[in-house]
Motif scaffolding. Structure first.
Motif, PDB file in Angstrom:
ATOM      1  N   ARG A 254      -5.082  -0.773   7.290  1.00 15.26           N
ATOM      2  CA  ARG A 254      -4.062  -1.461   6.500  1.00 15.26           C
ATOM      3  C   ARG A 254      -3.975  -0.859   5.091  1.00 15.26           C
ATOM      4  NH1 ARG A 254      -0.657  -4.629   9.554  1.00 15.26           N
ATOM      5  NH2 ARG A 254      -1.775  -6.103  10.862  1.00 15.26           N
ATOM      6  N   LEU A 255      -5.130  -0.605   4.495  1.00 14.27           N
ATOM      7  CA  LEU A 255      -5.127  -0.009   3.161  1.00 14.27           C
ATOM      8  C   LEU A 255      -4.578   1.421   3.193  1.00 14.27           C
ATOM      9  CD1 LEU A 255      -8.554  -1.260   1.754  1.00 14.27           C
ATOM     10  CD2 LEU A 255      -6.270  -2.049   1.103  1.00 14.27           C
ATOM     11  N   LYS A 256      -4.929   2.160   4.245  1.00 16.57           N
ATOM     12  CA  LYS A 256      -4.470   3.549   4.347  1.00 16.57           C
ATOM     13  C   LYS A 256      -2.957   3.630   4.497  1.00 16.57           C
ATOM     14  CE  LYS A 256      -4.934   7.601   7.368  1.00 16.57           C
ATOM     15  NZ  LYS A 256      -5.647   8.146   8.565  1.00 16.57           N
ATOM     16  N   TRP A 257      -2.378   2.728   5.302  1.00 14.56           N
ATOM     17  CA  TRP A 257      -0.950   2.773   5.590  1.00 14.56           C
ATOM     18  C   TRP A 257      -0.172   1.753   4.758  1.00 14.56           C
ATOM     19  CZ3 TRP A 257       0.916   6.653   8.470  1.00 14.56           C
ATOM     20  CH2 TRP A 257       0.010   7.350   9.285  1.00 14.56           C
ATOM     21  N   LEU A 258      -0.720   1.340   3.632  1.00 20.12           N
ATOM     22  CA  LEU A 258      -0.072   0.340   2.783  1.00 20.12           C
ATOM     23  C   LEU A 258       1.355   0.791   2.423  1.00 20.12           C
ATOM     24  CD1 LEU A 258      -0.832  -2.351   1.401  1.00 20.12           C
ATOM     25  CD2 LEU A 258      -1.420  -1.022  -0.634  1.00 20.12           C
ATOM     26  N   LEU A 260       3.914   0.973   0.281  1.00 20.10           N
ATOM     27  CA  LEU A 260       4.187   0.685  -1.120  1.00 20.10           C
ATOM     28  C   LEU A 260       5.677   0.621  -1.433  1.00 20.10           C
ATOM     29  CD1 LEU A 260       1.403   2.866  -2.774  1.00 20.10           C
ATOM     30  CD2 LEU A 260       1.446   0.395  -2.507  1.00 20.10           C
ATOM     31  N   ALA A 261       6.509   1.227  -0.607  1.00 16.10           N
ATOM     32  CA  ALA A 261       7.950   1.191  -0.857  1.00 16.10           C
ATOM     33  C   ALA A 261       8.561  -0.162  -0.482  1.00 16.10           C
ATOM     34  CB  ALA A 261       8.654   2.308  -0.085  1.00 16.10           C
ATOM     35  N   ASP A 262       7.784  -1.011   0.177  1.00 15.07           N
ATOM     36  CA  ASP A 262       8.265  -2.327   0.598  1.00 15.07           C
ATOM     37  C   ASP A 262       7.277  -3.377   0.087  1.00 15.07           C
ATOM     38  OD1 ASP A 262       8.866  -4.689   1.966  1.00 15.07           O
ATOM     39  OD2 ASP A 262       9.503  -3.646   3.779  1.00 15.07           O
ATOM     40  N   ARG A 263       7.592  -3.962  -1.064  1.00 15.09           N
ATOM     41  CA  ARG A 263       6.648  -4.885  -1.697  1.00 15.09           C
ATOM     42  C   ARG A 263       6.273  -6.042  -0.776  1.00 15.09           C
ATOM     43  NH1 ARG A 263       6.321  -4.138  -7.399  1.00 15.09           N
ATOM     44  NH2 ARG A 263       8.068  -2.960  -8.242  1.00 15.09           N
ATOM     45  N   GLN A 264       7.262  -6.599  -0.092  1.00 13.00           N
ATOM     46  CA  GLN A 264       6.992  -7.758   0.764  1.00 13.00           C
ATOM     47  C   GLN A 264       6.039  -7.396   1.892  1.00 13.00           C
ATOM     48  OE1 GLN A 264      10.514  -9.718   2.194  1.00 13.00           O
ATOM     49  NE2 GLN A 264       9.385 -11.129   3.509  1.00 13.00           N
ATOM     50  N   GLU A 265       6.265  -6.236   2.504  1.00 14.06           N
ATOM     51  CA  GLU A 265       5.395  -5.808   3.590  1.00 14.06           C
ATOM     52  C   GLU A 265       4.004  -5.461   3.058  1.00 14.06           C
ATOM     53  OE1 GLU A 265       4.775  -4.848   7.755  1.00 14.06           O
ATOM     54  OE2 GLU A 265       5.988  -6.229   6.547  1.00 14.06           O
ATOM     55  N   ALA A 266       3.953  -4.846   1.883  1.00  6.93           N
ATOM     56  CA  ALA A 266       2.657  -4.516   1.284  1.00  6.93           C
ATOM     57  C   ALA A 266       1.857  -5.791   1.009  1.00  6.93           C
ATOM     58  CB  ALA A 266       2.866  -3.726   0.002  1.00  6.93           C
ATOM     59  N   ARG A 267       2.535  -6.817   0.511  1.00 10.42           N
ATOM     60  CA  ARG A 267       1.840  -8.090   0.273  1.00 10.42           C
ATOM     61  C   ARG A 267       1.317  -8.682   1.576  1.00 10.42           C
ATOM     62  NH1 ARG A 267       6.483  -9.234  -3.154  1.00 10.42           N
ATOM     63  NH2 ARG A 267       5.962  -8.884  -5.347  1.00 10.42           N
ATOM     64  N   ARG A 268       2.106  -8.540   2.639  1.00  9.45           N
ATOM     65  CA  ARG A 268       1.643  -9.060   3.938  1.00  9.45           C
ATOM     66  C   ARG A 268       0.380  -8.336   4.375  1.00  9.45           C
ATOM     67  NH1 ARG A 268       2.120  -8.331   9.526  1.00  9.45           N
ATOM     68  NH2 ARG A 268       3.214  -6.340   9.324  1.00  9.45           N
ATOM     69  N   PHE A 269       0.357  -7.010   4.225  1.00  7.33           N
ATOM     70  CA  PHE A 269      -0.829  -6.237   4.585  1.00  7.33           C
ATOM     71  C   PHE A 269      -2.056  -6.730   3.825  1.00  7.33           C
ATOM     72  CE2 PHE A 269       0.226  -1.917   6.598  1.00  7.33           C
ATOM     73  CZ  PHE A 269       1.258  -2.454   7.349  1.00  7.33           C
ATOM     74  N   LEU A 270      -1.845  -7.045   2.540  1.00 10.31           N
ATOM     75  CA  LEU A 270      -2.964  -7.402   1.669  1.00 10.31           C
ATOM     76  C   LEU A 270      -3.355  -8.872   1.770  1.00 10.31           C
ATOM     77  CD1 LEU A 270      -1.745  -5.358  -1.408  1.00 10.31           C
ATOM     78  CD2 LEU A 270      -3.819  -4.875  -0.087  1.00 10.31           C
ATOM     79  N   SER A 271      -2.596  -9.654   2.538  1.00 11.00           N
ATOM     80  CA  SER A 271      -2.853 -11.094   2.619  1.00 11.00           C
ATOM     81  C   SER A 271      -3.854 -11.482   3.701  1.00 11.00           C
ATOM     82  CB  SER A 271      -1.533 -11.842   2.886  1.00 11.00           C
ATOM     83  OG  SER A 271      -1.051 -11.564   4.204  1.00 11.00           O
ATOM     84  N   TYR A 272      -4.189 -10.536   4.599  1.00 15.78           N
ATOM     85  CA  TYR A 272      -5.113 -10.881   5.677  1.00 15.78           C
ATOM     86  C   TYR A 272      -6.485 -11.220   5.115  1.00 15.78           C
ATOM     87  CZ  TYR A 272      -1.637  -9.255   9.003  1.00 15.78           C
ATOM     88  OH  TYR A 272      -0.492  -9.133   9.747  1.00 15.78           O
ATOM     89  N   SER A 273      -7.144 -12.162   5.740  1.00 14.16           N
ATOM     90  CA  SER A 273      -8.423 -12.657   5.226  1.00 14.16           C
ATOM     91  C   SER A 273      -9.465 -11.550   5.139  1.00 14.16           C
ATOM     92  CB  SER A 273      -8.940 -13.798   6.108  1.00 14.16           C
ATOM     93  OG  SER A 273      -9.120 -13.358   7.451  1.00 14.16           O
ATOM     94  N   TYR A 274      -9.398 -10.568   6.056  1.00 14.23           N
ATOM     95  CA  TYR A 274     -10.416  -9.506   6.033  1.00 14.23           C
ATOM     96  C   TYR A 274     -10.265  -8.581   4.826  1.00 14.23           C
ATOM     97  CZ  TYR A 274      -6.665  -7.468   9.000  1.00 14.23           C
ATOM     98  OH  TYR A 274      -5.475  -7.069   9.530  1.00 14.23           O
ATOM     99  N   MET A 275      -9.165  -8.700   4.072  1.00 18.41           N
ATOM    100  CA  MET A 275      -9.018  -7.918   2.851  1.00 18.41           C
ATOM    101  C   MET A 275      -9.911  -8.440   1.724  1.00 18.41           C
ATOM    102  SD  MET A 275      -7.111  -5.333   3.236  1.00 18.41           S
ATOM    103  CE  MET A 275      -5.840  -4.655   4.304  1.00 18.41           C
ATOM    104  N   ARG A 288      -3.138  -5.340  -4.924  1.00 18.01           N
ATOM    105  CA  ARG A 288      -2.288  -6.518  -5.132  1.00 18.01           C
ATOM    106  C   ARG A 288      -1.683  -6.505  -6.536  1.00 18.01           C
ATOM    107  NH1 ARG A 288      -6.854  -9.228  -3.145  1.00 18.01           N
ATOM    108  NH2 ARG A 288      -6.763  -9.488  -0.885  1.00 18.01           N
ATOM    109  N   LEU A 289      -2.511  -6.168  -7.517  1.00 19.93           N
ATOM    110  CA  LEU A 289      -2.036  -6.093  -8.899  1.00 19.93           C
ATOM    111  C   LEU A 289      -0.967  -5.007  -9.043  1.00 19.93           C
ATOM    112  CD1 LEU A 289      -2.307  -6.946 -11.881  1.00 19.93           C
ATOM    113  CD2 LEU A 289      -4.141  -5.242 -12.093  1.00 19.93           C
ATOM    114  N   ALA A 290      -1.218  -3.855  -8.421  1.00 21.60           N
ATOM    115  CA  ALA A 290      -0.254  -2.761  -8.514  1.00 21.60           C
ATOM    116  C   ALA A 290       1.076  -3.125  -7.868  1.00 21.60           C
ATOM    117  CB  ALA A 290      -0.836  -1.509  -7.854  1.00 21.60           C
ATOM    118  N   VAL A 291       1.014  -3.719  -6.685  1.00 14.87           N
ATOM    119  CA  VAL A 291       2.235  -4.090  -5.966  1.00 14.87           C
ATOM    120  C   VAL A 291       3.024  -5.143  -6.734  1.00 14.87           C
ATOM    121  CG1 VAL A 291       3.080  -5.244  -3.879  1.00 14.87           C
ATOM    122  CG2 VAL A 291       1.373  -3.432  -3.690  1.00 14.87           C
TER     123      VAL A 291
END
Length: 343
Positions: A254-258, A260-275, A288-291
């Motif tokens: 998830r971090l590798k394929w983050l 970044l051009a889609d803020r909403q999708e990036a936030r979804r990637f970063l919202s999983y509990s395992y993050m 998260r701060l960068a996005v």
């Protein structure tokens, strides 16, 4: 006719210029009880005729209307007379000893479902990226934890137990990219991965007419590869032996394929509990701060840098896997140098 020890399945679609190289690399393996099954997936460049000239009575040449690489591989699996199947794409090649290493893996680890060797990705400009285990010995490995950052698996460096392939339903049709990794994941959920660290396959990246070239940007790799794993994790549909490895794999991928051009999708990637697990918590928080705060133009620039050669390091080690990156002389430069020396 005796049952072969191994069947080599080669899907073929408009790879006439590479077919001879691939088949020669099979013949030099020195395995007499080896069957080649070529599935000509509607080629229009005469590649099937080139292939036919290298086959004998042990082998099969199957022709079909163009249906995609997954259908071609599945048809090869179904037609195979052996219960052990090695894959080779028509534009790749094996080094001597490749099949012997795969066969020895099967003898050492009969409980495994997927078998693989190290491989070298050769880029058009001569850059070499080598993925393997940092080990001197073949071994069974955690198929997800060891691949969390380094791919380790390439289709042309992989063999599969035929029953294991059929049990998971083979390759998914109508998926142009990522179908191989998704298939590997399903097999490795059910059966262990056995790995030989010797690098015995050359993956020629983005040759003319390759899937990576024809379908670049068509469908998200994460949709094909990560979402099915996420669905099974959410449904508590994973064996205990792979669950922790799958979580680590999802975290780092998830971090590798983050996106970044889609803020909403990036936030979804970063919202999983395992993050929020130890080891990635700080990185995920910074992303998260960068996005949230960086301008879109800056995020797009970061995304381009992350996917460029600037992000490559000479050596990467992670969970027993190793990636080595080298600058090689481009093939055409090598040929020119050799011609000059001879003259």
């Amino acid at each position: 006719m005796p049952t072969p020890r191994v069947t080599v399945v080669i899907p073929l679609y408009n790879k006439r210029d590479y077919m001879e190289r691939a088949l020669r690399s099979v013949r030099v393996q020195g395995i007499d009880d080896c069957e080649i099954v070529i599935v000509d997936d509607g080629s229009t460049d005469g590649g099937g005729e080139i292939a036919a000239g290298y086959l004998d009575a042990r082998d099969q040449l199957i022709t079909q209307d163009n249906a995609g690489v997954s259908v071609a591989r599945n048809r090869g699996i179904e037609a195979a007379r052996s219960d052990f199947i090695a894959f080779l794409d028509a534009d790749d090649q094996w080094l001597p000893g490749h099949l012997r290493n795969l066969l020895s893996l099967r003898e050492l680890f009969p409980e495994a479902g997927l078998y693989a060797t190290g491989f070298r990705r050769i880029m058009p400009d001569g850059l070499s990226i080598e993925d393997t285990l940092e080990s001197d010995e073949p071994q069974c490995v955690d198929a997800f934890r060891t691949r969390r950052r380094i791919s380790l698996l390439h289709t042309s460096a992989v063999a599969v137990d035929r029953d294991a392939a059929l049990a998971v339903g083979g390759f998914i049709p109508d998926v142009p990219l990522g179908e191989d990794v998704e298939f590997f994941n399903r097999v490795c959920i059910e059966r262990p991965l056995a790995y030989h660290p010797e690098v015995t396959e050359h993956y020629h990246y983005q040759t003319a007419g390759s899937a990576s070239q024809r379908h670049a940007g068509t469908r998200s790799w994460t949709d094909v590869v990560l979402e099915p794993l996420q669905d099974r994790l959410d449904a508590d549909d994973l064996p205990d032996r792979v669950q922790d490895g799958v979580i680590e794999y999802l975290t780092f991928q998830r971090l590798k394929w983050l996106p970044l051009a889609d803020r909403q999708e990036a936030r979804r990637f970063l919202s999983y509990s395992y993050m929020r697990r130890p080891g990635v918590r700080l990185s995920a928080a910074l992303w998260r701060l960068a996005v949230r705060s960086l301008p879109a133009v800056v995020l797009r620039l970061i995304a381009r840098v992350r996917s460029s050669r600037l992000a490559l390091r000479a050596v990467v080690r992670d969970c027993g896997a190793i990636r080595r990156v080298r600058r090689m002389r481009p093939p055409e430069a090598t040929e020119t140098r050799e011609e000059a020396r001879r003259s």
